[in-house]
Design a protein around this motif. Structure first.
Motif, PDB file in Angstrom:
ATOM      1  N   LYS A 200      38.969 -60.536  -0.810  1.00  0.00           N
ATOM      2  CA  LYS A 200      39.787 -60.374   0.382  1.00  0.00           C
ATOM      3  C   LYS A 200      39.214 -61.222   1.519  1.00  0.00           C
ATOM      4  CE  LYS A 200      41.365 -55.667  -0.636  1.00  0.00           C
ATOM      5  NZ  LYS A 200      41.433 -54.257  -0.146  1.00  0.00           N
ATOM      6  N   ILE A 201      40.097 -61.877   2.245  1.00  0.00           N
ATOM      7  CA  ILE A 201      39.711 -62.636   3.427  1.00  0.00           C
ATOM      8  C   ILE A 201      40.506 -62.088   4.602  1.00  0.00           C
ATOM      9  CG2 ILE A 201      39.592 -64.876   4.558  1.00  0.00           C
ATOM     10  CD1 ILE A 201      37.728 -64.766   2.207  1.00  0.00           C
TER      11      ILE A 201
ATOM     12  N   ASP B  35      34.196 -58.924  -1.036  1.00  0.00           N
ATOM     13  CA  ASP B  35      34.257 -59.098  -2.488  1.00  0.00           C
ATOM     14  C   ASP B  35      33.580 -57.891  -3.121  1.00  0.00           C
ATOM     15  OD1 ASP B  35      34.496 -60.021  -5.058  1.00  0.00           O
ATOM     16  OD2 ASP B  35      33.021 -61.635  -4.857  1.00  0.00           O
ATOM     17  N   GLY B  36      34.400 -56.884  -3.477  1.00  0.00           N
ATOM     18  CA  GLY B  36      33.827 -55.628  -3.949  1.00  0.00           C
ATOM     19  C   GLY B  36      33.098 -54.943  -2.817  1.00  0.00           C
ATOM     20  N   ASP B  37      31.795 -54.711  -3.005  1.00  0.00           N
ATOM     21  CA  ASP B  37      31.014 -54.058  -1.954  1.00  0.00           C
ATOM     22  C   ASP B  37      30.232 -55.069  -1.117  1.00  0.00           C
ATOM     23  OD1 ASP B  37      29.100 -54.852  -3.771  1.00  0.00           O
ATOM     24  OD2 ASP B  37      28.182 -52.872  -4.009  1.00  0.00           O
ATOM     25  N   PHE B  38      30.523 -56.370  -1.325  1.00  0.00           N
ATOM     26  CA  PHE B  38      29.810 -57.414  -0.587  1.00  0.00           C
ATOM     27  C   PHE B  38      30.667 -57.894   0.578  1.00  0.00           C
ATOM     28  CE2 PHE B  38      28.577 -61.999  -0.099  1.00  0.00           C
ATOM     29  CZ  PHE B  38      27.315 -61.749   0.434  1.00  0.00           C
ATOM     30  N   VAL B  39      30.079 -57.884   1.770  1.00  0.00           N
ATOM     31  CA  VAL B  39      30.774 -58.317   2.981  1.00  0.00           C
ATOM     32  C   VAL B  39      30.035 -59.516   3.568  1.00  0.00           C
ATOM     33  CG1 VAL B  39      31.512 -57.660   5.304  1.00  0.00           C
ATOM     34  CG2 VAL B  39      31.569 -55.967   3.452  1.00  0.00           C
ATOM     35  N   LEU B  40      30.798 -60.543   3.936  1.00  0.00           N
ATOM     36  CA  LEU B  40      30.187 -61.764   4.463  1.00  0.00           C
ATOM     37  C   LEU B  40      31.063 -62.322   5.572  1.00  0.00           C
ATOM     38  CD1 LEU B  40      27.848 -63.856   3.902  1.00  0.00           C
ATOM     39  CD2 LEU B  40      29.502 -65.103   2.502  1.00  0.00           C
ATOM     40  N   TYR B  41      30.441 -62.671   6.697  1.00  0.00           N
ATOM     41  CA  TYR B  41      31.171 -63.372   7.746  1.00  0.00           C
ATOM     42  C   TYR B  41      30.501 -64.702   8.048  1.00  0.00           C
ATOM     43  CZ  TYR B  41      27.919 -60.548  10.674  1.00  0.00           C
ATOM     44  OH  TYR B  41      26.835 -59.899  11.223  1.00  0.00           O
TER      45      TYR B  41
END
Length: 222
Positions: free
Chosen positions: A4-5, A59-65
């Protein structure tokens, strides 16, 4: 589970991610965040990015900004050579991506905040800030123009993630009047991206429709 974005379709930073994902053949699920309605500062979104900025990858339980980090992550996931075919090329790409954040895009964003964002809340631009940012952009653009006089792309002879990072300010330059059109090699490179990358051309149309629509709805004429 899809990647997801989260982001606003008027965001040049989101554009860098969605266009790069398209070029790499990465399937993403778009989740719209309306910046004009303050949705990036909702408690739910601030859990993803405490700065209240987009885009954000989940992405699943990974969050990145941060768009540059997101693009590097997507390239890793896809096994894409847009992040580099060799260690040397990868470091050249990273050099330009870091340079873009430090010397380039930050001043384009600052100009947008002063020239456009303040109009939406009825405040005038601080001309001293606008002129400072313009001077920084001209100095950086001169470096880019000289580089692009000898290269068709930022690194080597092909598209890489560095091109998406450097191209970001072109998302708003016609509205903010940042001094990019004075540099012919830079303009020619940007047109080359529009002509050869369907995703870059499509995201330009998306950004233009979103921002121009918001300006019209607010009764703002540039």
């Amino acid at each position: 589970m899809s990647i997801k974005i989260y982001g606003d379709p008027g965001s040049g930073s989101l554009r860098r991610v969605t266009a790069a994902a398209s070029a790499m053949g990465v399937d993403i699920e778009r989740v719209n965040i309306d910046l004009f309605q303050g949705e990036s500062h909702s408690p739910e979104f601030l859990e993803l990015n405490p700065h209240g900025l987009s885009p954000v990858l989940v992405d699943g339980d990974f969050v990145l900004y941060e768009s540059a980090a997101i693009n590097l992550y997507l390239a890793e996931k896809a096994g894409s050579d847009l992040a580099g075919r060799s260690p040397r090329e990868r470091f050249e790409i990273l050099q330009w991506m870091f340079w873009s954040g430090e010397q380039w895009r930050v001043f384009a964003t600052l100009t947008f905040d002063e020239v456009l964002a303040k109009r939406f809340i009825g405040k005038p631009a601080d001309e001293s800030i606008v002129q400072l940012a313009a001077a920084k952009l001209r100095a950086a653009a001169a470096v880019l123009d000289a580089h692009l006089a000898k290269h068709d792309y930022m690194v080597g002879d092909r598209l890489t993630l560095a091109d998406f990072d450097i191209a970001g300010p072109f998302s708003q330059n016609e509205r903010t009047k940042i001094p990019l059109n004075a540099f012919p090699n830079l303009v020619a490179w940007q047109q080359r991206l529009l002509d050869t990358l369907p995703g870059w051309a499509a995201t330009k149309r998306e950004v233009d429709a979103r921002i121009d629509g918001a300006l019209e709805a607010a009764g703002i004429q540039l």
